[in-house]
Write a protein that holds these residues in place. Structure first.
Motif, PDB file in Angstrom:
ATOM      1  N   LYS A  79       0.852  -1.187   0.000  1.00 26.80           N
ATOM      2  CA  LYS A  79       0.000   0.000   0.000  1.00 26.80           C
ATOM      3  C   LYS A  79       0.892   1.243   0.000  1.00 26.80           C
ATOM      4  N   ASN A  80       0.364   2.366  -0.444  1.00 25.05           N
ATOM      5  CA  ASN A  80       1.139   3.607  -0.503  1.00 25.05           C
ATOM      6  C   ASN A  80       1.729   3.988   0.851  1.00 25.05           C
ATOM      7  N   ARG A  81       0.954   3.822   1.914  1.00 18.77           N
ATOM      8  CA  ARG A  81       1.448   4.162   3.257  1.00 18.77           C
ATOM      9  C   ARG A  81       2.662   3.317   3.624  1.00 18.77           C
ATOM     10  N   THR A  82       2.649   2.040   3.270  1.00 16.28           N
ATOM     11  CA  THR A  82       3.773   1.152   3.553  1.00 16.28           C
ATOM     12  C   THR A  82       5.018   1.609   2.797  1.00 16.28           C
ATOM     13  N   ARG A  84       5.734   4.663   1.702  1.00 19.07           N
ATOM     14  CA  ARG A  84       6.233   5.911   2.287  1.00 19.07           C
ATOM     15  C   ARG A  84       6.985   5.627   3.588  1.00 19.07           C
ATOM     16  N   THR A  85       6.423   4.788   4.440  1.00 27.48           N
ATOM     17  CA  THR A  85       7.060   4.473   5.724  1.00 27.48           C
ATOM     18  C   THR A  85       8.385   3.756   5.499  1.00 27.48           C
ATOM     19  N   SER A  87      10.381   3.972   2.986  1.00 25.11           N
ATOM     20  CA  SER A  87      11.387   4.869   2.418  1.00 25.11           C
ATOM     21  C   SER A  87      12.036   5.737   3.480  1.00 25.11           C
TER      22      SER A  87
END
Length: 89
Positions: A79-82, A84-85, A87
């Motif tokens: 997922k996008n949140r994963t 971002r986290t 990175s």
């Protein structure tokens, strides 16, 4: 006497010893920090193919200078949140 010593030395050189080292990371979630710090190699049992193996040493991960952590993120499945986290790690 010298020949005997030479024969013993030759025999010692011909012998082989197999050494296997594995590093395993353990997380003792059911122990308190104090209990985890007090663990000794003899407190652990490692079984490989049904045979017990000796635990030669036990170190905190922060004490191992050459240890590296790798985080792999499967971008198509994450997922996008994963992403971002991960990175920021």
């Amino acid at each position: 006497m010298v020949a005997s010593s030479a024969q013993e030395l030759e025999k010692a050189i011909e012998e082989e010893i197999d050494v296997l080292e594995s590093r395993i990371v353990l997380d003792f979630v059911s122990l308190s920090a104090r209990q985890a710090r007090s663990l000794r190699p003899a407190d652990l049992v490692v079984v490989e193919d049904g045979a017990p193996r000796e635990v030669a040493s036990l170190q905190r991960l922060s004490e191992v200078p050459d240890w590296r952590s790798v985080v792999y993120v499967d971008v198509p499945l994450a997922k996008n949140r994963t992403i971002r986290t991960a990175s920021l790690a």
